[in-house]
Design a protein around this motif. Structure first.
Motif, PDB file in Angstrom:
ATOM      1  N   SER B  48      47.552  41.765  39.488  1.00  0.00           N
ATOM      2  CA  SER B  48      46.995  40.449  39.697  1.00  0.00           C
ATOM      3  C   SER B  48      45.897  40.229  38.260  1.00  0.00           C
ATOM      4  O   SER B  48      45.407  39.040  38.314  1.00  0.00           O
ATOM      5  CB  SER B  48      45.799  40.550  40.804  1.00  0.00           C
ATOM      6  N   SER B  55      46.172  38.259  43.999  1.00  0.00           N
ATOM      7  CA  SER B  55      45.456  39.440  44.099  1.00  0.00           C
ATOM      8  C   SER B  55      45.708  39.801  45.707  1.00  0.00           C
ATOM      9  O   SER B  55      45.450  40.949  46.129  1.00  0.00           O
ATOM     10  CB  SER B  55      44.040  39.311  43.767  1.00  0.00           C
ATOM     11  N   ASP B  59      47.948  44.831  45.617  1.00  0.00           N
ATOM     12  CA  ASP B  59      46.839  45.323  44.798  1.00  0.00           C
ATOM     13  C   ASP B  59      47.572  46.540  43.960  1.00  0.00           C
ATOM     14  O   ASP B  59      46.808  47.371  43.474  1.00  0.00           O
ATOM     15  CB  ASP B  59      45.751  45.871  45.605  1.00  0.00           C
TER      16      ASP B  59
END
Lengths: 352, 352, 352, 352
Positions: B48, B55, B59
């Motif tokens: 991200s 995002s 992750d």
């Protein structure tokens, strides 16, 4: 230099993109004086109502179209109208002594049968059409010099014929092998409020149209046949680009003599256009982008030979509204008046 | 529905446009679980950081590339790397039991000599290359089903071959007559910071590149020859469009049998792609715009016959990053896993 | 999961951009079944005549608008019509038991005087207007839950109010200090063929419009006043961007308490939108671009405090046709039906 | 007319967009002769290697930068370099008798402390900086006339200050109330290959940047304070637009006297700019679009008063690379040489 006397010019059909280019070009031309703007749909409005930022360029009011008024006022008339209207007006303007440059398709065909097949309409001005000259100076400079009536080329034919002319003229390619894949900015469709021309629809998208049946096909074929000295057919496909101005024409043709290399083509093209200030042949390996030609009257040509396939590939880039339309009309007028062909025309736009 | 067990997949080369499409597609795929992102230049960064709005999509941290780690973690690996890197990694991944889908040119050629002629490099993985399958499901669905290694097609070849395949397969056109004039959105050049890809340079401009020498030419010819049952050459010219996504491929070819009409082509194409959910043949007279295919895995085909010139003209539109790249890779994986070919793939973008 | 029973929905005004978004969203929604498309100007045409690439999405024919037919067929009706038409139809649809979501301005004002001042017209549906709920779920989720009639927010008010709400609700800013400078893609003007929306005119250009008098001003003020607990005025200026989709709203407001830093704002905004899955507050120092929100129902918020000037600056980005229009309508319907607010709505578009 | 003698000019930093504008403008200027192009990174290359379509404009070779060479050859030097380089060179050029026009930020601040706070660096040319004149002719025409060194304004400050100047000069607005929301085409970021400037990233997207901390803020404040006769702060937020050229600056400020109407503003602005040929105040109710100013040195101003909020709203449109940069530098030089301020500068671009 005859700076003392300028020539009085008028534009019929001033509200469209062709008209606004002419207004702009005439303003910067040292020998021309814009004295008349005509147009029925906008009659009575100041031109600057249509293009507010041009209020400093002209304070003329658009007038309803009347041949007598035009002929009284103007020595030269540009007709920038939809197809099928110029031929109703040009004969009378010529009769009254005006020089006429028509930006529509009406006077591009010496053979009116071809015109009628592709454009329809019933017209009785064969005599007038017979004296019209096709306004592509790079090929017909001598005839334009003496013309009273010029049929200015279409934007696609300009880009396509300039790319093909040396090959056709010198009999270098197999007849009927030419395929023209053309890409145009959307201003070529004019200032008409149509759904498919909206930014929301046309941005970030590319599409072909008129596949196999676009009306610039017979125009290219007619001039191409004249060059080749025999009847030829071409395959012409236009595409709409997500951009405002410019045409890129990618032309493919099969070579008769497979031994050529691209440096030969550069030499041949350079020689062919030696006396043409508005055509620039690029060095071998360099191909034009339309942005180079934007806001200029220049036509850029890049040439290639694919030795695997024995084809010539020629790529031309022009500004569709200048070299492809209004700029070329001024270029023709320069020739008709005996002036330098480059007079008053923009050579370079701003980059980027 | 096998909802209980998902397949663990990884992406090597996650930072580019191919990578980000895969991340996005895998997230929406009901049977895939993204467990690994690799890339040497961005190693150590959260994904991200490169695409902040994603995002919420993942992750994962981008890891430096290590074959053992990948093979431990993943059942399926997508390689989305510059040409010349996949073949240094794929043999070891296969050995360790991974299924591999390569988005580069490395495994598109059964004949490594052709690869070396056009891409250079010195490679010793002929055995691996021999078992790679060309990942165009519409033509090679059966082979893909059993493949461990898929060489996913280039974006231009996908659009071009789908347009040509029925004509070539059925021997309807003169060999070597095919001319492919292709127009691509600029994302096809990847997320590399090059001057000519800047908005300031590329917007409102069109240009050809790789004229007569683009490396997708031999790829099209290799598959085209396989279809035709004889060696063929094609003329391929790519053009850069002032837009983000999409390819329009305009294909011209001379018919062997001049009696055909366009309705015949619609019938032939519809039959040819009857079992291909990701190809849609348009009705006669309808031609696609690239926007229709944007953000979708669909290929739209419009067909025409010009009876004046005896040529077929076929126009294909795809999203270069989906059907032309990452979407097609997922389509192949669906087939390799025995799932429905459409699983998890977007059929429609948003319009306009 | 209630997968067995779907809800029957219809769209009145299906031919515009609002309509086509709804068609597209409903198709992907697991609980909705599109059974009716109405529109007088396109009545009798298949929807796919208007959007050919959507022929696989629906084979419905657009019907002329008749309230009885709609009510017979549909449980839920979306009205996607020009302002001033919904209030002629909504009362009868409600009477017949339909739930109604109106995408026009007709039911956005609890105070009909304000409506009449800015939109004109003479309407007698004060009772209906009184029960309409403003369809901004992040503020009025509880009311929407029980609503039969929802007035869906305008695109600019959605972006602007989401940016301002925490500041207003918590009395953090000087009343009347808010200035909203908004930038919208051109699809916000709808699919109408107007000269100023042509690609040739609007591309590569930016302009303000409705300066000091745009009709979204009273809508923002009305909801803003509700939040602030006092009457407030805002300065709202919209601008047309040379792009298709997206709104960026840059909001300036003077802080009452000069001691705040931007991290405080991140905390406050994050808390305010804690239960709002369609709002994402970005980390300090990160500001959204509209492309992140394109083809998604998400609203991204970036916040800043300029300590030199004691102003908060909040920047919101949405897709004007999804969170700013059709997506938000579906979000409201999800709430009205007791479903998860995110059901069937796109979280992420494709990038780039 | 002094046509016999032209002035010899050089450009240091010719390869960027500032440089290429200058090359193009100087070519069309009747009194200027381009004799030198300098640039370390491109030294040794013909200028036309960088911009092939300009091979007809100049055949100069870019030379490595050497002050003695420049001073020998040139009477006037344009410095078009990144910030922080001009001040290393300008003192010596001045010493050798050159007139210097700097396009960077180096000589825009009479107070070097402000420069250092925002731009960093350690410089010891306070004496030189003290004689530099801020090159905004509409405000400082008299000082420019006698200047040897001109610090040309930034593009955003040009658009912003021209919009604000009459209000500030006449004390009409509440100090510190000015909010400037500016929108720029991407060419303002220069010809640097950065990911965020790629067409694929920047097209169809809008974003703010430098929120609360852009370095044009102190420049606007410094000139604004000079005009107001007291220190003022402004809120300045720039946004990147998906287009090539142009800045639109939307300026909001609270009026001291609420009784004014917009016609008053038209009168006041028209009077203020009476002798400024490069500013055009539009009639009441007309607001500019950036396309009007494209490829021209004109600044268009539209003014409004919102009587609900007692704010003035002024909208300015310029071409960021001409009136915002290179065109303004030529305008300054015209004044320095005692020529007409409009000499050789483009008044109108082509539309659309």
């Amino acid at each position: 230099m005859g700076e003392l006397e300028t020539v009085r010019v008028g534009i019929v059909g001033a509200s469209g993109y062709g008209g606004v280019q002419l207004v702009r070009l005439i303003r910067d031309h040292p020998q021309l004086d814009l004295v008349y703007l005509g147009g029925d749909s906008s009659a009575g409005k100041p031109f600057s109502d249509l293009y507010p930022h041009l209020s400093q360029a002209t304070d003329l009011i658009i007038e309803s179209v009347d041949v007598d008024t035009i002929a009284d006022r103007c020595q030269v008339v540009f007709l920038s109208l939809p197809n099928g209207l110029a031929y109703q007006m040009a004969p009378r303007l010529l009769e009254k002594g005006c020089k006429v440059l028509d930006l529509s398709a009406d006077y591009r065909f010496s053979n009116l049968e071809t015109y009628k097949n592709w454009y329809g309409g019933d017209r009785a001005d064969a005599e007038t059409a017979a004296v019209a000259v096709y306004g592509l100076p790079e090929l017909y400079r001598d005839r334009i010099k003496d013309a009273q009536l010029v049929g200015c080329p279409g934007c696609y034919p300009t880009a396509s014929i300039l790319a093909l002319a040396p090959l056709l003229k010198q009999g270098m390619i197999v007849p009927n092998s030419a395929i023209i894949d053309a890409k145009s900015g959307i201003s070529g469709a004019g200032r008409q409020a149509k759904t498919n021309l909206l930014l929301a629809e046309a941005d970030n998208s590319v599409a072909a149209y008129g596949v196999g049946r676009h009306r610039h096909t017979p125009e290219i074929e007619s001039i191409g046949s004249d060059l080749a000295g025999q009847d030829i057919l071409v395959q012409f496909t236009p595409h709409l680009m997500p951009m405002v101005r410019g045409i890129l024409s990618t032309v493919y043709a099969t070579l008769r003599d497979p031994g050529l290399v691209r440096e030969d083509l550069v030499t041949i093209y350079t020689a062919f256009y030696r006396n043409s200030p508005w055509v620039r042949v690029l060095p071998a390996g360099v191909f034009p982008q339309t942005k180079w030609a934007m806001n200029s009257n220049m036509c850029y040509l890049g040439v290639e030979i694919d030795q695997r396939t024995d084809r010539a590939i020629v790529i031309s880039a022009i500004d569709n509204l200048l070299k492809g339309q209004a700029g070329q009309a001024i270029q023709c007028l320069n020739i008709m008046m005996g002036w330098d062909e480059t007079l008053g025309l923009p050579e370079l736009g701003f980059y980027p």
